[in-house]
Design a protein around this motif. Structure first.
Motif, PDB file in Angstrom:
ATOM      1  N   ARG B 624     -11.678  13.554  14.629  1.00 44.87           N
ATOM      2  CA  ARG B 624     -11.705  13.919  13.222  1.00 44.87           C
ATOM      3  C   ARG B 624     -10.347  14.496  12.807  1.00 44.87           C
ATOM      4  NH1 ARG B 624     -16.723  17.256  12.482  1.00 44.87           N
ATOM      5  NH2 ARG B 624     -17.650  15.513  13.596  1.00 44.87           N
ATOM      6  N   PHE B 630      -4.319  10.863  10.324  1.00 48.47           N
ATOM      7  CA  PHE B 630      -4.102   9.468   9.947  1.00 48.47           C
ATOM      8  C   PHE B 630      -4.281   9.280   8.451  1.00 48.47           C
ATOM      9  CE2 PHE B 630      -5.290   8.008  14.390  1.00 48.47           C
ATOM     10  CZ  PHE B 630      -3.971   7.790  14.707  1.00 48.47           C
ATOM     11  N   GLN B 634      -2.197   7.526   6.088  1.00 53.33           N
ATOM     12  CA  GLN B 634      -2.773   6.381   5.391  1.00 53.33           C
ATOM     13  C   GLN B 634      -3.039   6.788   3.936  1.00 53.33           C
ATOM     14  OE1 GLN B 634      -3.411   3.911   7.710  1.00 53.33           O
ATOM     15  NE2 GLN B 634      -4.327   2.304   6.517  1.00 53.33           N
ATOM     16  N   GLY B 636      -2.421   5.356   1.325  1.00 53.04           N
ATOM     17  CA  GLY B 636      -2.705   4.292   0.379  1.00 53.04           C
ATOM     18  C   GLY B 636      -1.470   4.000  -0.469  1.00 53.04           C
ATOM     19  N   PHE B 637      -0.454   4.827  -0.339  1.00 55.05           N
ATOM     20  CA  PHE B 637       0.765   4.557  -1.101  1.00 55.05           C
ATOM     21  C   PHE B 637       1.729   3.747  -0.258  1.00 55.05           C
ATOM     22  CE2 PHE B 637      -0.683   8.398  -3.341  1.00 55.05           C
ATOM     23  CZ  PHE B 637      -0.828   7.823  -4.593  1.00 55.05           C
ATOM     24  N   ILE B 638       2.281   2.754  -0.857  1.00 55.91           N
ATOM     25  CA  ILE B 638       3.124   1.845  -0.105  1.00 55.91           C
ATOM     26  C   ILE B 638       4.338   2.538   0.514  1.00 55.91           C
ATOM     27  CG2 ILE B 638       4.576  -0.196  -0.294  1.00 55.91           C
ATOM     28  CD1 ILE B 638       2.526  -1.342  -2.149  1.00 55.91           C
ATOM     29  N   TYR B 641       3.479   3.723   3.855  1.00 57.00           N
ATOM     30  CA  TYR B 641       3.359   2.644   4.839  1.00 57.00           C
ATOM     31  C   TYR B 641       4.727   2.150   5.262  1.00 57.00           C
ATOM     32  CZ  TYR B 641      -1.601   2.219   3.676  1.00 57.00           C
ATOM     33  OH  TYR B 641      -2.909   2.452   3.500  1.00 57.00           O
ATOM     34  N   LEU B 642       5.598   1.991   4.259  1.00 58.27           N
ATOM     35  CA  LEU B 642       6.933   1.492   4.577  1.00 58.27           C
ATOM     36  C   LEU B 642       7.658   2.460   5.484  1.00 58.27           C
ATOM     37  CD1 LEU B 642       8.072   0.002   1.156  1.00 58.27           C
ATOM     38  CD2 LEU B 642       7.284  -1.181   3.190  1.00 58.27           C
ATOM     39  N   THR B 644       6.261   4.466   7.713  1.00 54.04           N
ATOM     40  CA  THR B 644       5.739   4.264   9.074  1.00 54.04           C
ATOM     41  C   THR B 644       6.405   3.062   9.707  1.00 54.04           C
ATOM     42  OG1 THR B 644       3.670   4.770   7.989  1.00 54.04           O
ATOM     43  CG2 THR B 644       3.586   4.341  10.343  1.00 54.04           C
ATOM     44  N   PHE B 645       6.398   1.996   8.934  1.00 52.44           N
ATOM     45  CA  PHE B 645       6.970   0.746   9.428  1.00 52.44           C
ATOM     46  C   PHE B 645       8.414   0.955   9.842  1.00 52.44           C
ATOM     47  CE2 PHE B 645       8.268  -3.438   9.865  1.00 52.44           C
ATOM     48  CZ  PHE B 645       7.289  -4.357   9.537  1.00 52.44           C
ATOM     49  N   GLY B 646       9.172   1.533   8.930  1.00 48.69           N
ATOM     50  CA  GLY B 646      10.598   1.721   9.188  1.00 48.69           C
ATOM     51  C   GLY B 646      10.838   2.603  10.395  1.00 48.69           C
ATOM     52  N   GLY B 648       8.845   3.053  12.842  1.00 46.97           N
ATOM     53  CA  GLY B 648       8.474   2.280  14.018  1.00 46.97           C
ATOM     54  C   GLY B 648       9.611   1.393  14.463  1.00 46.97           C
ATOM     55  N   VAL B 649      10.217   0.701  13.506  1.00 44.04           N
ATOM     56  CA  VAL B 649      11.317  -0.198  13.846  1.00 44.04           C
ATOM     57  C   VAL B 649      12.474   0.578  14.457  1.00 44.04           C
ATOM     58  CG1 VAL B 649      13.029  -1.775  12.915  1.00 44.04           C
ATOM     59  CG2 VAL B 649      10.691  -1.848  12.058  1.00 44.04           C
ATOM     60  N   LEU B 652      11.671   1.744  17.984  1.00 45.84           N
ATOM     61  CA  LEU B 652      11.690   0.661  18.962  1.00 45.84           C
ATOM     62  C   LEU B 652      13.120   0.204  19.243  1.00 45.84           C
ATOM     63  CD1 LEU B 652       8.572  -1.393  17.911  1.00 45.84           C
ATOM     64  CD2 LEU B 652       8.929  -0.206  20.059  1.00 45.84           C
ATOM     65  N   VAL B 653      13.904   0.079  18.174  1.00 44.54           N
ATOM     66  CA  VAL B 653      15.290  -0.359  18.386  1.00 44.54           C
ATOM     67  C   VAL B 653      16.041   0.673  19.211  1.00 44.54           C
ATOM     68  CG1 VAL B 653      17.486  -0.837  17.239  1.00 44.54           C
ATOM     69  CG2 VAL B 653      15.372  -1.798  16.326  1.00 44.54           C
TER      70      VAL B 653
END
Lengths: 489, 666
Positions: B624, B630, B634, B636-638, B641-642, B644-646, B648-649, B652-653
């Motif tokens: 919980r 999360f 999460q 709901g706003f883009i 999300y972007l 998180t994505f960025g 993450g990239v 990883l790089v």
């Protein structure tokens, strides 16, 4: 430059071509229909679709006779068993999705030919993606299929959740495509201007840092498509808003075609231990997060979304194993797993489509007492859930067994352990709907679900296939092995 | 014409599917036709297969399909094989089975679970046939488990009563103990033979190749592999075939419908342990130490069960203990190397014990489900036919010549005699003595059973007065057929010294004594025949005295019984027998109750506190918390999300680059 197209080249694109034509015919057949028509089932669309998919499926076997693993279209695509396996998964998934679409959309009052046509178009581009062998054709195929899927995600355009999900998917998708393209550019640069996978494999730029980063970026682009953590954020939102049938279609077909392509890509480019380690990390995080987040979901669609993420995690394990050594034999579990996953998932989403009367009903308690009213559907769903959980006698069990035993044999104990722990956790949430269906009394006003023959047929057949793959997996495993061996040979 | 062996188990399975799924819709008449017709058809095919074997000498084989198949590691086909033993067993199962199916038409008339009953019965037949025909141990195990399941389902067939369900569970759990050992035995076979095919497991060279290998087993020390396998398989057999220490489920299993007791708990399923031993004869013969244990267990079981049978008042309980006792005989025979005698007894026992059970069923049916012999008596007048057939069964089991039981039991006792006295094995002599004594006791308690039920004054409840009638129809037919079989069954295997040819023994290829495979010096025919005559007279004498004593005790106007039961020792013995030597109580104290206490403790410690308290609530709290985190991610706003994505990239790089750097530094 003289343009000649050989017979093998025509045969290679035959399935995709048939699918595109099918989509067009569906659109034409629906021309000029009035708005009231959107409540009818439009069986003719399904029939056209089924015919097209069956023809395309048959075309896969036609290719079989003139099998050529060689390069076609100047190295842009090939026509090997591996590609055909991928196309096979996609085509079968499209077939069943088309079968289910009519009655489901009719009950929602928005049945028009766009939906089935989008499935057909999408399936065509996915088939091409499975066969694509150079960076450009891969990118084009991915973008084409993505466009079809974006539109389907937002198919219920009057619903906020649908539009929102589709928009997010689109924006994030564009973002990820950027990385994909950047990665391809790096590779192009590092290998001195080669786009074909064979050229890349043969070039001596593989030791270059630029090349490694490029491969990683391409991997990230694919990771987004298959919903691997941390590029998964779109998955729950999109699944929540999209039509159930479209979710089933996306969950299987997009994942399958992307993974087939990724697998081919990685087997060619290699990438070495470094990439394998990163992929292993992604896989671990994906398995754990997917399963944990699914635990407390009350919405079946969101649960399936996270479960799909978890399964992506399992599917990355053989890639890790393949990258760090023994290539073909470990990657062979991917085609099998995809077939198993397709049958299983379609059965599950069929049931979700069946209980969605008027609006998408996807709470776990919506299933209460389903076994009493629709035993066949309940049985199909149960089989599907057991298979997803990896219980023996089902296809899912064999799939996981292949992946995990391979990982253990090659010494990836930790990775296998995470997979096993993930499966353990998953049993909890997979069994909850089973309990609802079989052991709970239906609520006072249980609406008898208008499961059409298409949905019932799909659930029954896919459930049956799940058991069949589980009991007699040999031939499929054998086929998978041969297909992976065919990639490099 | 080619005979496909698959049909033999497949037909009853079809019957199961049809009656099980459509039974309610198609009505009882069609259920009768399907549920009885298909096993009969299966009998016909078995007969055809048997005659092929007899006249052409071809052992039928159905190579089936690869089942559990990992190239070079585990290769287990789904294949059926029919040799002499299997052919005879198939005939018994489908033959006696079909008769019992027919009998059930009369017995189960009007039962609300009619079609369910026949579905289970058909399923049982299927599994029993798979057990018998299976060409490898694992397939046999499938049948073994399947018959256990059907036994459980049929014992608890009238599930509205708690006692029946408890009996079903008891049978299931007791069997589970044995099955565990069986499974371990299978694993050992697979590990050391590398195959589970019957042909490999009975292959002399494969066995002798393994004879030197040993295993170190906790408590037992170093044990030869073969002995361990045989011991484990035998423990499995004690579960299914109700031997000490796992026999207590069988008497309770009488809670099921009487035809079920006849088919499953007398004629077929409970003999599968003996069948297992016969099938793997060369393997068992390679472990003489274990054979001695088997002989001991068998003889002791025979004696104990006979002692308990004295004190039982429930007609089916008497028969149940007599079954346990007869099974003990069979294992005694195995133990002294007389596999053919054991198998012969399986066959004759199937005839006369099914007859006895069906006879008791006929009584119970006529008496409106009264099973207490104290409330019977004098039924000879109302049920003359049942009485006659029951008496035939009784004389057969008591070993009166020339009925079936005489020949088989005589062979067993002779085998013991031979090993004990001619070959001078002391333990065998002792166990022979026990079995010999038991033969007399068998005669005694069976006559007691007949006397209490059919003879003497009527003690029938007055409400049943005039309502007790001979059940006719299929019940009568089945009794008649089995009575004939019980009379003639012994002639299948008349020993050579009586002018016969030991037909069954030759047909099945089973050894008739330890001497037959050269374990000891062979004896001249004269010596053997003299010993056989001697043994036969001894067993006739003991059976005769048992019979006479029983007549004397239960006949009119004899006070011996009264004097015995009223004496101090007598009363104590009766009590002991009635309470079944307190074995159930002993098990309850030693196993069940401590286990329950431990379960309860574990329930509180592990389930309540550790799992519910710490793991579930704890992980729920954790998830919980994670979920909340999360959810914040999460949004709901883009942009989120972007981000998180960025991230993450970038992560990883970064990892990729540092990995490359590490690689470069090395």
């Amino acid at each position: 430059m003289e343009l000649t197209i050989s017979g093998a080249e025509i045969l290679a694109i035959l399935p995709a071509a048939i699918l595109v034509v099918t989509g067009l015919v569906q659109l034409f057949a629906d021309l000029g229909r009035s708005a009231e028509d959107k409540h009818s089932e439009k069986t003719h669309l399904a029939m056209i679709g089924v015919t097209g998919f069956l023809l395309a499926f048959a075309a896969l076997f036609v290719q079989g006779s003139g099998a050529s693993a060689g390069e076609l279209y100047a190295g842009a695509m090939t026509d090997d068993l591996f590609g055909r396996m991928g196309a096979g998964v996609v085509i079968m998934t499209g077939l069943f999705s088309t079968l289910m679409a009519g009655s489901y959309l009719a009950s929602r009052g928005s049945n028009s030919a766009e939906f089935t046509a989008l499935i057909s178009f999408g399936a065509g581009s996915m088939a091409l993606l499975c066969q694509a062998t150079n960076l450009i054709s891969i990118f084009v195929a991915i973008e084409t299929l993505s466009l079809a899927v974006y539109v389907m995600a937002g198919y219920f355009k009057d619903e906020r959740a649908a539009s929102e999900g589709a928009f997010k998917y689109f924006v994030l998708g564009a973002f990820s495509s950027g990385f994909l393209l950047l990665g391809m550019a790096f590779i192009y640069g590092a290998t001195g201007g080669s786009v074909a996978l064979t050229d890349i494999a043969a070039s001596n730029g593989q030791q270059d840092t630029l090349f490694s980063v490029g491969t990683l970026l391409v991997l990230i682009g694919f990771a987004f498509k298959v919903g691997a953590v941390p590029f998964h954020s779109w998955v729950p939102d999109v699944y929540q808003g999209a039509p159930v049938v479209a979710v089933g279609w996306m969950a299987v077909a997009v994942k399958a075609s992307s993974l087939f392509c990724l697998c081919r890509f990685l087997l060619f480019t290699g990438g070495g231990n470094d990439l394998a380690q990163l992929l292993a990390a992604i896989s671990v995080v994906t398995i754990l997060l997917g399963n944990l987040a699914a635990l407390n979901q009350q919405s079946l669609k969101r649960m399936m979304a996270y479960s799909g993420i978890a399964h992506t995690g399992y599917l990355l394990i053989p890639l890790v194993v393949a990258l760090s050594g023994d290539g073909s034999s470990s990657a062979a579990s991917i085609p099998f797993y995809m077939f198993a996953y397709a049958a299983t998932t379609l059965a599950a989403f069929g049931v979700l489509a069946a209980i969605s009367v008027g609006s998408d009903r996807d709470q776990v308690h919506d299933l209460d007492g389903l076994a009493k009213n629709r035993p066949l559907l309940a049985l199909g769903f149960t089989v599907a859930l057991l298979s997803l959980a990896g219980i023996p006698l089902t296809a899912g069990f064999i799939g996981k067994l292949l992946i995990l035993s391979n990982a253990i044999q090659q010494g990836f104990l930790l990775l296998a352990l995470v997979g096993i722990i993930g499966s353990l956790i998953s049993v909890y949430y997979y069994l909850r709907p089973v309990v609802s269906m079989w052991f709970r009394e239906p609520k006072s006003s249980f609406e008898l679900v208008p499961a059409s023959w298409g949905i019932t047929f799909t659930v029954a057949l896919c459930g049956f296939a799940t058991i069949c793959f589980g009991l007699f997996p040999d031939w499929l495993i054998d086929l998978s092995k041969r297909s992976v061996e065919a990639i490099l040979g | 014409m080619d005979i496909n062996l698959l049909w033999i188990p497949l037909l009853p399975f079809l019957g199961f599917l049809i009656t099980g799924m459509l039974g309610k819709k198609i009505g009882n008449k069609s259920v009768n036709a399907i549920a009885c017709g298909l096993p009969i058809l299966s009998f016909v095919i078995s007969y055809a297969a048997w005659s092929r074997l007899v006249y052409e000498g071809t052992e039928l084989h159905w190579s089936g399909f690869p089942w559990i198949w990992i190239e070079g590691l585990v290769e287990i086909p789904f294949a059926l094989h029919l040799d002499g033993i299997a052919a005879v067993m198939c005939m018994v199962i489908t033959g006696v089975g079909s008769l019992i199916h027919l009998y059930s038409i009369g017995y189960m008339k009007g039962d609300p679970g009619y079609h369910r009953y026949f579905a289970y019965l058909n399923l049982f037949t299927t599994f029993m046939l798979i057990l018998v025909l299976g060409d490898n141990l694992l397939l046999m195990f499938i049948g073994w488990e399947g018959v256990g399941l059907c036994s459980y389902l049929l014992i608890g067939f009238w599930y509205e009563e708690d006692a029946n369900c408890a009996a079903g569970k008891k049978a299931f759990i007791m069997n589970r103990v044995g099955d565990f050992a069986f499974l371990l035995g299978i694993f050992l076979c697979l590990a050391h033979f590398g195959s589970l095919d019957m042909s490999t497991l009975t292959d002399a060279t494969a066995i002798s190749a393994l004879s030197a290998e040993t295993l170190s087993v906790p408590l037992l020390g170093s044990v030869s592999v073969i002995s361990m396998i045989v011991l484990l398989l035998f423990i499995g057999a004690t579960g299914k075939s109700a031997q000490i220490p796992l026999y207590v489920w069988l008497p309770d299993a009488m809670a099921g419908p009487t035809p079920v007791s006849a088919l499953i708990h007398a004629a077929t399923m409970v003999t599968s342990g003996v069948y297992l031993c016969c099938r793997l004869m060369p393997l068992f013969e390679a472990a003489p130490a274990i054979l001695a244990i088997i002989a001991g267990i068998g003889a002791c079981t025979a004696l104990l069960a006979a002692l308990i049978a004295f004190g039982q008042n429930d007609i089916k309980k008497v028969l149940a203990y007599s079954t346990v006792s007869q099974l003990g005989y069979m294992f005694f025979a195995i133990g002294v190397g007389a596999f053919s005698a054991a198998f012969f007894h399986v066959v004759t026992h199937a005839f006369f014990k099914a007859l006895l059970f069906l006879g008791s069923g006929s009584v119970i049916h006529a008496m409106h489900h009264e099973q207490d012999m104290r409330k019977m008596g004098g039924l000879r007048k109302q049920l003359p036919f049942t009485h006659l057939t029951f008496l035939i069964g009784t004389l057969a089991i008591a070993g009166v010549p020339p009925l079936a039981g005489f020949f088989s039991k005589d062979e067993i006792l002779f085998a013991g005699y031979q090993q004990g006295f001619l070959m001078g094995v002391d333990s065998a002599a002792l166990f022979w003595g026990i079995s010999f004594l038991t033969a007399g006791m068998t005669a005694f308690y069976m006559i007691r059973c007949v006397a209490l039920t059919f003879w003497g004054e009527s003690r029938v409840d007055s409400s049943l007065e005039g309502k007790v009638h001979e059940p006719g129809g299929w019940i009568g037919f089945a009794l008649f057929m089995l009575a004939v079989a019980s009379i003639l069954g012994g002639f299948l295997n008349v020993p050579e010294f009586l002018g016969g040819h030991a037909t069954l023994g030759h047909f099945t290829g089973l050894h008739s004594s330890a001497a037959a495979h050269g374990a000891a010096a062979s004896f001249s025919p004269e010596v053997l025949h003299a010993a056989e005559w001697k043994s036969m007279f001894l067993s006739l004498a003991v059976a005769g005295s048992g019979l006479l004593l029983a007549f004397y005790c239960y006949g009119k106007g004899h006070s011996l019984r009264k004097r015995f039961t009223e004496s101090g020792v007598g009363r104590w013995l009766c009590r002991l027998s009635q309470r079944k030597f307190y074995v159930d109580e002993f098990y309850a104290t030693v196993f069940v109750r401590p286990f329950e206490t431990m379960s309860h403790l574990l329930f509180i410690l592990i389930d309540r506190i550790l799992i519910d308290g710490i793991l579930v609530s704890g992980s729920a709290l954790l998830t919980r918390g994670l979920g909340n985190w999360f959810r914040k991610m999460q949004t709901g706003f883009i942009p989120g999300y972007l981000l998180t994505f960025g991230c993450g990239v970038l992560l990883l790089v970064y990892m990729m680059l540092s990995l490359i750097q590490q690689g470069g530094a090395q």
